[in-house]
Design an enzyme around this catalytic site. Structure first.
Site, PDB file in Angstrom:
ATOM      1  N   TRP A 164       0.821  -1.212   0.000  1.00 53.04           N
ATOM      2  CA  TRP A 164       0.000   0.000   0.000  1.00 53.04           C
ATOM      3  C   TRP A 164       0.863   1.275   0.000  1.00 53.04           C
ATOM      4  O   TRP A 164       0.545   2.247   0.680  1.00 53.04           O
ATOM      5  CB  TRP A 164      -0.968   0.022   1.181  1.00 53.04           C
ATOM      6  CG  TRP A 164      -2.097  -0.947   1.015  1.00 53.04           C
ATOM      7  CD1 TRP A 164      -2.258  -2.125   1.657  1.00 53.04           C
ATOM      8  CD2 TRP A 164      -3.205  -0.815   0.108  1.00 53.04           C
ATOM      9  NE1 TRP A 164      -3.403  -2.739   1.220  1.00 53.04           N
ATOM     10  CE2 TRP A 164      -4.006  -1.955   0.271  1.00 53.04           C
ATOM     11  CE3 TRP A 164      -3.583   0.163  -0.813  1.00 53.04           C
ATOM     12  CZ2 TRP A 164      -5.167  -2.163  -0.458  1.00 53.04           C
ATOM     13  CZ3 TRP A 164      -4.751  -0.043  -1.540  1.00 53.04           C
ATOM     14  CH2 TRP A 164      -5.525  -1.193  -1.362  1.00 53.04           C
ATOM     15  N   ILE A 165       1.929   1.250  -0.789  1.00 52.35           N
ATOM     16  CA  ILE A 165       2.829   2.403  -0.824  1.00 52.35           C
ATOM     17  C   ILE A 165       2.361   3.374  -1.902  1.00 52.35           C
ATOM     18  O   ILE A 165       2.363   3.046  -3.096  1.00 52.35           O
ATOM     19  CB  ILE A 165       4.284   1.964  -1.076  1.00 52.35           C
ATOM     20  CG1 ILE A 165       4.709   0.944  -0.009  1.00 52.35           C
ATOM     21  CG2 ILE A 165       5.202   3.185  -1.079  1.00 52.35           C
ATOM     22  CD1 ILE A 165       4.534   1.403   1.417  1.00 52.35           C
ATOM     23  N   ARG A 251      -0.283  13.568   9.713  1.00 57.39           N
ATOM     24  CA  ARG A 251      -1.650  13.458  10.226  1.00 57.39           C
ATOM     25  C   ARG A 251      -2.318  14.822  10.296  1.00 57.39           C
ATOM     26  O   ARG A 251      -3.517  14.954  10.020  1.00 57.39           O
ATOM     27  CB  ARG A 251      -1.630  12.794  11.606  1.00 57.39           C
ATOM     28  CG  ARG A 251      -1.352  11.303  11.548  1.00 57.39           C
ATOM     29  CD  ARG A 251      -1.034  10.700  12.902  1.00 57.39           C
ATOM     30  NE  ARG A 251      -0.794   9.257  12.788  1.00 57.39           N
ATOM     31  CZ  ARG A 251      -0.293   8.491  13.751  1.00 57.39           C
ATOM     32  NH1 ARG A 251       0.028   9.040  14.920  1.00 57.39           N
ATOM     33  NH2 ARG A 251      -0.109   7.193  13.553  1.00 57.39           N
ATOM     34  N   GLN A 344     -27.078  12.533   0.858  1.00 52.87           N
ATOM     35  CA  GLN A 344     -28.426  12.543   1.417  1.00 52.87           C
ATOM     36  C   GLN A 344     -29.205  13.775   0.952  1.00 52.87           C
ATOM     37  O   GLN A 344     -30.400  13.697   0.653  1.00 52.87           O
ATOM     38  CB  GLN A 344     -28.345  12.515   2.947  1.00 52.87           C
ATOM     39  CG  GLN A 344     -29.636  12.143   3.638  1.00 52.87           C
ATOM     40  CD  GLN A 344     -29.936  10.650   3.539  1.00 52.87           C
ATOM     41  OE1 GLN A 344     -29.122   9.875   3.045  1.00 52.87           O
ATOM     42  NE2 GLN A 344     -31.112  10.252   3.993  1.00 52.87           N
ATOM     43  N   GLU A 371      -2.286   6.654   7.495  1.00 55.32           N
ATOM     44  CA  GLU A 371      -1.472   7.284   8.541  1.00 55.32           C
ATOM     45  C   GLU A 371      -2.007   6.997   9.947  1.00 55.32           C
ATOM     46  O   GLU A 371      -1.848   7.806  10.857  1.00 55.32           O
ATOM     47  CB  GLU A 371      -1.378   8.805   8.328  1.00 55.32           C
ATOM     48  CG  GLU A 371      -0.816   9.219   6.981  1.00 55.32           C
ATOM     49  CD  GLU A 371       0.647   8.842   6.808  1.00 55.32           C
ATOM     50  OE1 GLU A 371       1.415   9.013   7.755  1.00 55.32           O
ATOM     51  OE2 GLU A 371       1.015   8.371   5.724  1.00 55.32           O
ATOM     52  N   SER A 374      -8.730   5.412  12.623  1.00 56.96           N
ATOM     53  CA  SER A 374      -9.403   6.175  13.671  1.00 56.96           C
ATOM     54  C   SER A 374      -9.254   5.500  15.031  1.00 56.96           C
ATOM     55  O   SER A 374      -9.131   6.183  16.065  1.00 56.96           O
ATOM     56  CB  SER A 374     -10.882   6.360  13.323  1.00 56.96           C
ATOM     57  OG  SER A 374     -11.033   7.224  12.213  1.00 56.96           O
TER      58      SER A 374
END
Length: 385
Positions: A164-165, A251, A344, A371, A374
């Protein structure tokens, strides 16, 4: 200039100029291409990269002494990132990705390494770069990586696999994190600089992703890759410290990116609600829709202010691990909420590809994962209690 709460912080002329540049580029170059890039699935929009490099966006965050734009403070980087990601989240993150590569080089590198590896990133022909940390069995827990760096008389021999780089295979320069002492966890992690054409480096096929398809992700395979000692960043075992500092910055900047896509979704839904009529009046006058838009706007302001606080602490040299985690957690969940709320508000049209909110909903999901998920952000915050 966009409607940012700049009464809180006085901006310099240079900051206003780069924000205006980013907002114009997002409006004129990024947004018109976003759907095409998304539908191409696995495709780096090199023409947009080159246009961004020519006007200084891909290198604005690099120090002036290496030819960059000199906006080295995290706060300014957040202002620019938000504007670009209003245009498109994936493309915005792509165009600023050289900053993620530069952070550990600036944190750990020698003056010679900074000149050799950062100066080429400035200017109109900037190459792409990548940060290689994640592995098939090591995601948010970076201390558990298994890629090894064995010391020899010629330097280090790297063996392992990264997954996943972002920009892998597209990038020409890499920062790779490996274990020089496999028996240790964080204290055994060391960072290395690596070029794409180094013998023993190979790449997997592009991964097929839910969203943010402007950023191509691949596996990276390292098979007896010889790296000279001059390409080690910092001392052995310093890599994890540099990585944690990089995470605090990335982040925070990703908090700004998530705020950008949330803002895009809010503005699109608001404008749609003003123009669309149901039961004889604009749907924005219906209380349920108005309250939903009010929630979107409130959450965006919360996310932005938390992101700005984390950025300010980083720029002052203060510990910001918890603040960066709070910013990313709040902003990423705001992006998920606001993109859903936009769908929505548009009803069935929001669920179709006739409108961009469908894509933004997919794109926003990654912000709660990359990164540090949650759940990991909540863990980081809990450790500061």
């Amino acid at each position: 200039m966009s409607d940012l709460p700049t009464e809180l912080v006085a901006l310099t002329t240079e900051q206003r100029d780069i924000i205006d540049l980013a907002a114009a580029f997002a409006r004129d170059e990024i947004r018109p291409r976003a759907r095409e890039v998304d539908e191409a699935d696995v495709h780096t929009p090199w023409d947009l990269w080159r246009k961004a490099a020519q006007v200084g966006i891909t290198g604005f965050m690099l120090p002036e002494e290496y030819g960059g734009g000199g906006c080295t403070d995290v706060f300014t980087q957040c202002l620019v990132q938000e504007e670009l990601c209003v245009g498109d989240l994936g493309i915005g993150n792509l165009l600023c990705s050289n900053g993620f590569f530069a952070d550990p080089v600036l944190e750990l590198g020698t003056e010679q390494q900074k000149h050799d590896w950062l100066a080429p990133l400035a200017g109109p022909d900037s190459p792409m770069t990548a940060l290689a940390t994640t592995e098939p069995g090591a995601g948010s827990d970076a201390a558990s990586i298994t890629t090894t760096a064995r010391r020899t008389k010629d330097g280090y021999v790297l063996n392992g696999q990264k997954a996943w780089i972002s920009n892998a295979g597209e990038a020409r320069q890499y920062v790779v994190f490996a274990k020089t002492d496999p028996e240790q966890r964080s204290r055994g992690v060391t960072a290395f600089l690596l070029r794409k054409d180094t013998e023993g480096v190979a790449f997997g096929e592009p991964m097929r992703k839910m969203g943010q398809r402007a950023i191509v992700c691949r596996e990276v395979f390292l098979s007896d890759v010889l790296v000279p000692e001059t390409q080690r960043l910092g001392d052995e075992g310093q890599g994890f410290t540099g990585l944690m500092r990089t995470f605090d910055i990335s982040r925070t900047v990703l908090g700004a990116a998530a705020t950008g896509v949330a803002r895009a979704a809010y503005e699109y839904a608001r404008d749609y609600a003003r123009d669309r009529e149901q039961f004889g009046k604009p749907i924005i006058e219906h209380q349920a829709v108005a309250f939903r838009l009010a929630d979107m706007r409130t959450r965006i302001e919360q996310a932005r202010l938390m992101t700005w606080r984390a950025a300010r602490r980083l720029d002052l040299g203060l510990d910001a691990r918890a603040e960066a985690a709070m910013a990313k957690l709040t902003a990423s969940e705001t992006a998920a909420y606001c993109t859903w709320a936009a769908v929505q508000t548009l009803g069935g049209w929001g669920y179709s590809r006739e409108h961009p909110v469908e894509q933004w909903t997919r794109d926003a999901r990654l912000e709660e994962i990359e990164e540090g998920t949650s759940d990991i952000m909540r863990l980081v915050i809990s450790r500061s209690l």
